[in-house]
Design an enzyme around this catalytic site. Structure first.
Site, PDB file in Angstrom:
ATOM      1  N   ARG A  38      14.308 -30.511 -11.754  1.00 50.40           N
ATOM      2  CA  ARG A  38      12.991 -30.027 -12.176  1.00 50.40           C
ATOM      3  C   ARG A  38      11.973 -31.169 -12.289  1.00 50.40           C
ATOM      4  O   ARG A  38      10.773 -30.936 -12.164  1.00 50.40           O
ATOM      5  CB  ARG A  38      13.138 -29.284 -13.524  1.00 50.40           C
ATOM      6  CG  ARG A  38      11.927 -28.427 -13.920  1.00 50.40           C
ATOM      7  CD  ARG A  38      12.325 -27.482 -15.045  1.00 50.40           C
ATOM      8  NE  ARG A  38      11.259 -26.576 -15.459  1.00 50.40           N
ATOM      9  CZ  ARG A  38      10.494 -26.728 -16.530  1.00 50.40           C
ATOM     10  NH1 ARG A  38      10.667 -27.777 -17.312  1.00 50.40           N
ATOM     11  NH2 ARG A  38       9.571 -25.832 -16.831  1.00 50.40           N
ATOM     12  N   ILE A  64       4.216 -24.752 -14.553  1.00 52.96           N
ATOM     13  CA  ILE A  64       5.571 -24.492 -14.036  1.00 52.96           C
ATOM     14  C   ILE A  64       6.250 -23.669 -15.127  1.00 52.96           C
ATOM     15  O   ILE A  64       6.131 -23.973 -16.317  1.00 52.96           O
ATOM     16  CB  ILE A  64       6.320 -25.814 -13.739  1.00 52.96           C
ATOM     17  CG1 ILE A  64       7.752 -25.569 -13.246  1.00 52.96           C
ATOM     18  CG2 ILE A  64       6.346 -26.750 -14.930  1.00 52.96           C
ATOM     19  CD1 ILE A  64       8.470 -26.878 -12.810  1.00 52.96           C
ATOM     20  N   SER A  65       6.936 -22.591 -14.738  1.00 54.18           N
ATOM     21  CA  SER A  65       7.521 -21.684 -15.727  1.00 54.18           C
ATOM     22  C   SER A  65       8.642 -22.356 -16.521  1.00 54.18           C
ATOM     23  O   SER A  65       9.289 -23.296 -16.043  1.00 54.18           O
ATOM     24  CB  SER A  65       8.084 -20.438 -15.045  1.00 54.18           C
ATOM     25  OG  SER A  65       7.125 -19.861 -14.190  1.00 54.18           O
ATOM     26  N   GLN A  66       8.883 -21.819 -17.703  1.00 62.01           N
ATOM     27  CA  GLN A  66      10.004 -22.252 -18.555  1.00 62.01           C
ATOM     28  C   GLN A  66      11.323 -22.018 -17.780  1.00 62.01           C
ATOM     29  O   GLN A  66      11.480 -20.971 -17.132  1.00 62.01           O
ATOM     30  CB  GLN A  66       9.958 -21.387 -19.809  1.00 62.01           C
ATOM     31  CG  GLN A  66      11.061 -21.600 -20.797  1.00 62.01           C
ATOM     32  CD  GLN A  66      11.171 -20.423 -21.778  1.00 62.01           C
ATOM     33  OE1 GLN A  66      10.761 -19.304 -21.467  1.00 62.01           O
ATOM     34  NE2 GLN A  66      11.718 -20.678 -22.925  1.00 62.01           N
TER      35      GLN A  66
END
Ligand code: SAH
Length: 218
Positions: A38, A64-66
């Site tokens: 990530r 950016i999503s969890q």
């Protein structure tokens, strides 16, 4: 590509503590999340926070999503490996990279050109030959690659975009955040749409918070 040991360790911890312990059980999803670094998808100054249990800014007012949200969405798609999937809202490219590990062919569409170019650079080192990126308005889907066995949308709309309903294959599944009518201004629910010969069936999942689905290109 080998990550610095401390980041690789944090990634393993993320899989165990943020995902498995909270109920993500699909081993293919857990393995894919364990294989995509990530830190490649955030700015250098945020690398230290790459495995935080949260969304992070990626510029252009987007996030950016969890990690848990990425895993939950992937798990809900119930992918087995032979599917063609569409990801609407490329953002950093992280969700697209995870999907490419889970499906046969991945397509991801983003309306902001600058973000798409950055996502392309983020993805370069991963050499995902089964992932294609496109610049466009995801409300219209991606006609040239349709139909899709799965569609995910990383931005919230009041209604499911018609173009996406049409491009969902028979037997296909779509996951997207929908704004709940009548409820608080920001209330959204993750929704699962399944298409069968009898039509579309919607199931409401968890309350969520995503950026709005916009229209047109930028
Ligand atoms: N999946 C991304 C999350 C990105 S946030 C990641 O893993 O990083 C949502 C993204 O949706 C933003 O980049 C935003 O620009 C994009 N977006 C919003 N409306 C869109 C539309 N109509 N078509 C394509 N992308 C859209």
């Amino acid at each position: 590509m080998s990550a610095p040991p401390v980041l690789a360790e944090r990634r393993r911890d993320m899989v165990e503590h943020q995902l498995r312990r909270r109920g993500i059980a699909d081993e293919r999803v857990l393995a894919a999340m364990g294989r995509v670094p990530r830190e490649l998808f955030v700015a250098d100054e945020l690398r230290d926070r790459a495995y935080d249990d949260s969304a992070l800014p990626i510029g252009f007012g987007q996030t950016i999503s969890q990690p848990y949200m990425v895993a939950l969405i992937c798990e809900q798609l119930a992918l087995h490996g032979g599917e063609r999937v569409l990801d609407v809202g490329t953002g950093s490219g992280y969700q697209a990279a995870v999907l490419a590990k889970l499906a046969e062919e991945g397509y991801s569409i983003e309306r902001i050109r600058g973000l798409l170019e950055r996502a392309r650079a983020n993805l370069l080192g991963l050499k995902l030959s089964n992932l294609r990126l496109a610049h466009g308005d995801g409300n219209e889907g991606l006609a040239k690659a349709a139909p899709f066995d799965s569609i995910i949308v990383a931005a919230a709309a009041p209604l499911v975009p018609e173009g996406l309903l049409r491009q969902l294959a028979m037997g296909g599944r779509m996951i997207l955040p929908l704004k709940s009518p009548g409820a608080g201004r920001d209330a959204q629910r993750l929704s699962l749409i399944e298409r069968s010969s009898r039509g579309y069936v919607e199931t409401e999942l968890d309350p969520v918070r995503f950026v709005p689905l916009e229209t047109g290109k930028a």
